[in-house]
Design a protein around this motif. Structure first.
Motif, PDB file in Angstrom:
ATOM      1  N   LYS A  86      25.450  97.252  23.993  1.00 30.77           N
ATOM      2  CA  LYS A  86      26.244  97.664  25.331  1.00 30.77           C
ATOM      3  C   LYS A  86      27.349  96.731  25.361  1.00 30.77           C
ATOM      4  CE  LYS A  86      22.505 100.063  27.598  1.00 30.77           C
ATOM      5  NZ  LYS A  86      21.571  99.941  28.755  1.00 30.77           N
ATOM      6  N   ALA A  87      27.029  95.225  25.235  1.00 28.47           N
ATOM      7  CA  ALA A  87      28.184  94.360  25.290  1.00 28.47           C
ATOM      8  C   ALA A  87      29.653  94.691  24.514  1.00 28.47           C
ATOM      9  CB  ALA A  87      27.719  92.984  25.072  1.00 28.47           C
ATOM     10  N   LYS A  88      29.177  95.216  23.403  1.00 24.57           N
ATOM     11  CA  LYS A  88      30.380  95.784  22.327  1.00 24.57           C
ATOM     12  C   LYS A  88      31.136  96.866  23.024  1.00 24.57           C
ATOM     13  CE  LYS A  88      29.089  93.418  18.279  1.00 24.57           C
ATOM     14  NZ  LYS A  88      28.373  93.483  17.002  1.00 24.57           N
ATOM     15  N   LYS A  89      30.193  97.929  23.472  1.00 25.65           N
ATOM     16  CA  LYS A  89      30.967  99.047  23.884  1.00 25.65           C
ATOM     17  C   LYS A  89      30.440  99.600  25.007  1.00 25.65           C
ATOM     18  CE  LYS A  89      32.311 103.558  21.680  1.00 25.65           C
ATOM     19  NZ  LYS A  89      31.994 104.381  20.583  1.00 25.65           N
ATOM     20  N   PRO A  90      30.889  99.310  26.177  1.00 27.70           N
ATOM     21  CA  PRO A  90      30.269  99.712  27.315  1.00 27.70           C
ATOM     22  C   PRO A  90      30.200 101.323  27.617  1.00 27.70           C
ATOM     23  CG  PRO A  90      32.505  99.173  27.856  1.00 27.70           C
ATOM     24  CD  PRO A  90      32.204  98.788  26.621  1.00 27.70           C
ATOM     25  N   HIS A  91      29.197 101.749  28.400  1.00 28.61           N
ATOM     26  CA  HIS A  91      29.168 103.015  28.652  1.00 28.61           C
ATOM     27  C   HIS A  91      30.101 103.658  29.582  1.00 28.61           C
ATOM     28  CE1 HIS A  91      26.960 106.644  29.348  1.00 28.61           C
ATOM     29  NE2 HIS A  91      27.232 106.757  30.575  1.00 28.61           N
ATOM     30  N   VAL A  92      30.989 104.633  29.167  1.00 26.18           N
ATOM     31  CA  VAL A  92      32.034 105.404  30.058  1.00 26.18           C
ATOM     32  C   VAL A  92      31.694 106.817  30.192  1.00 26.18           C
ATOM     33  CG1 VAL A  92      34.459 106.039  29.790  1.00 26.18           C
ATOM     34  CG2 VAL A  92      33.620 103.785  28.728  1.00 26.18           C
ATOM     35  N   THR A  93      31.746 107.335  31.268  1.00 24.41           N
ATOM     36  CA  THR A  93      31.511 108.613  31.737  1.00 24.41           C
ATOM     37  C   THR A  93      32.849 109.392  31.428  1.00 24.41           C
ATOM     38  OG1 THR A  93      31.896 108.344  34.279  1.00 24.41           O
ATOM     39  CG2 THR A  93      29.494 107.943  33.383  1.00 24.41           C
ATOM     40  N   VAL A  94      32.683 110.673  31.757  1.00 28.54           N
ATOM     41  CA  VAL A  94      33.767 111.798  31.682  1.00 28.54           C
ATOM     42  C   VAL A  94      34.717 111.344  32.850  1.00 28.54           C
ATOM     43  CG1 VAL A  94      34.379 114.123  31.467  1.00 28.54           C
ATOM     44  CG2 VAL A  94      32.618 113.375  30.125  1.00 28.54           C
ATOM     45  N   GLU A  95      33.998 111.313  33.979  1.00 26.26           N
ATOM     46  CA  GLU A  95      34.765 111.140  35.319  1.00 26.26           C
ATOM     47  C   GLU A  95      35.554 109.993  35.372  1.00 26.26           C
ATOM     48  OE1 GLU A  95      33.815 110.884  40.076  1.00 26.26           O
ATOM     49  OE2 GLU A  95      32.302 110.939  38.660  1.00 26.26           O
ATOM     50  N   GLN A  96      35.212 108.846  34.643  1.00 24.44           N
ATOM     51  CA  GLN A  96      36.009 107.623  34.539  1.00 24.44           C
ATOM     52  C   GLN A  96      36.870 107.778  33.589  1.00 24.44           C
ATOM     53  OE1 GLN A  96      33.155 104.849  33.019  1.00 24.44           O
ATOM     54  NE2 GLN A  96      32.333 104.226  35.388  1.00 24.44           N
ATOM     55  N   ARG A  97      36.828 108.686  32.483  1.00 18.29           N
ATOM     56  CA  ARG A  97      37.876 108.938  31.430  1.00 18.29           C
ATOM     57  C   ARG A  97      39.071 109.641  32.050  1.00 18.29           C
ATOM     58  NH1 ARG A  97      37.899 106.879  26.037  1.00 18.29           N
ATOM     59  NH2 ARG A  97      35.944 106.236  25.702  1.00 18.29           N
ATOM     60  N   LEU A  98      38.591 110.811  33.103  1.00 19.81           N
ATOM     61  CA  LEU A  98      39.772 111.513  33.366  1.00 19.81           C
ATOM     62  C   LEU A  98      40.043 111.224  34.978  1.00 19.81           C
ATOM     63  CD1 LEU A  98      38.136 115.031  32.360  1.00 19.81           C
ATOM     64  CD2 LEU A  98      39.878 113.802  31.216  1.00 19.81           C
ATOM     65  N   ALA A  99      39.882 109.847  34.975  1.00 16.05           N
ATOM     66  CA  ALA A  99      40.459 109.405  36.845  1.00 16.05           C
ATOM     67  C   ALA A  99      41.924 109.439  36.804  1.00 16.05           C
ATOM     68  CB  ALA A  99      39.713 107.892  36.977  1.00 16.05           C
ATOM     69  N   CYS A 100      42.159 109.191  35.723  1.00 14.64           N
ATOM     70  CA  CYS A 100      44.089 109.176  35.695  1.00 14.64           C
ATOM     71  C   CYS A 100      44.687 110.270  35.846  1.00 14.64           C
ATOM     72  CB  CYS A 100      44.531 108.442  34.468  1.00 14.64           C
ATOM     73  SG  CYS A 100      43.976 109.635  32.988  1.00 14.64           S
ATOM     74  N   LEU A 101      44.019 111.521  36.014  1.00 10.75           N
ATOM     75  CA  LEU A 101      44.438 113.013  36.091  1.00 10.75           C
ATOM     76  C   LEU A 101      44.181 113.227  37.691  1.00 10.75           C
ATOM     77  CD1 LEU A 101      43.094 114.819  33.326  1.00 10.75           C
ATOM     78  CD2 LEU A 101      45.402 113.660  33.605  1.00 10.75           C
ATOM     79  N   LYS A 102      43.725 112.457  38.430  1.00 10.26           N
ATOM     80  CA  LYS A 102      43.554 112.723  39.903  1.00 10.26           C
ATOM     81  C   LYS A 102      44.832 112.079  40.528  1.00 10.26           C
ATOM     82  CE  LYS A 102      38.541 112.296  41.078  1.00 10.26           C
ATOM     83  NZ  LYS A 102      37.678 111.469  41.806  1.00 10.26           N
ATOM     84  N   THR A 103      45.406 112.908  41.229  1.00 14.49           N
ATOM     85  CA  THR A 103      46.684 112.507  41.815  1.00 14.49           C
ATOM     86  C   THR A 103      46.357 112.301  43.634  1.00 14.49           C
ATOM     87  OG1 THR A 103      47.381 114.655  41.891  1.00 14.49           O
ATOM     88  CG2 THR A 103      48.235 113.163  40.229  1.00 14.49           C
ATOM     89  N   ALA A 104      45.658 113.640  43.781  1.00 13.96           N
ATOM     90  CA  ALA A 104      45.385 113.719  45.283  1.00 13.96           C
ATOM     91  C   ALA A 104      44.018 114.663  45.600  1.00 13.96           C
ATOM     92  CB  ALA A 104      46.433 114.329  46.043  1.00 13.96           C
ATOM     93  N   GLU A 105      43.453 114.370  46.490  1.00 15.82           N
ATOM     94  CA  GLU A 105      42.153 115.074  47.031  1.00 15.82           C
ATOM     95  C   GLU A 105      42.378 116.538  47.485  1.00 15.82           C
ATOM     96  OE1 GLU A 105      39.128 114.251  46.149  1.00 15.82           O
ATOM     97  OE2 GLU A 105      39.681 112.326  45.177  1.00 15.82           O
TER      98      GLU A 105
END
Length: 108
Positions: A86-105
């Motif tokens: 886990k220290a080498k490769k942390p857990h990443v969710t799909v929401e965290q991966r695609l957070a850069c696509l969020k511009t406005a709610e």
């Protein structure tokens, strides 16, 4: 000069030597048959060993008891290995991966 004459008049097949219409087919020799027979015998002996294991299922189930390894120690090793992973490769969710696509709610 002599080398070029040898290369010029040497009879060989067209294209790739071992493929195609004019391929070179090696005759089967007695030595090749014996080596193949020996390889098959070794393979059959290995399959015999794999079909009939040395230990039964019951014997192989408790083999760590004689070594003195208790389940708590084994579980501790597994937990340490999981922490290192886990220290080498942390857990990443799909929401965290695609957070850069969020511009406005809002939809405006």
């Amino acid at each position: 000069m002599r080398l070029s004459l040898v290369c010029l008049f040497k009879k060989t097949v067209n294209g790739h030597i071992f493929r195609g219409k004019y391929r070179l087919v090696k005759p089967v020799s007695r030595k090749a048959m014996e080596t193949l027979r020996a390889q098959y015998n070794v393979m059959e002996q290995n399959m015999l060993y794999l079909r009939n294991p040395y230990l039964t299922v019951e014997e192989s189930h408790g083999h760590t008891k004689d070594l003195g390894k208790n389940p708590a120690k084994i579980q501790k090793w597994l937990d340490q290995a999981l922490e290192v992973k886990k220290a080498k490769k942390p857990h990443v969710t799909v929401e965290q991966r695609l957070a850069c696509l969020k511009t406005a709610e809002g939809w405006e």
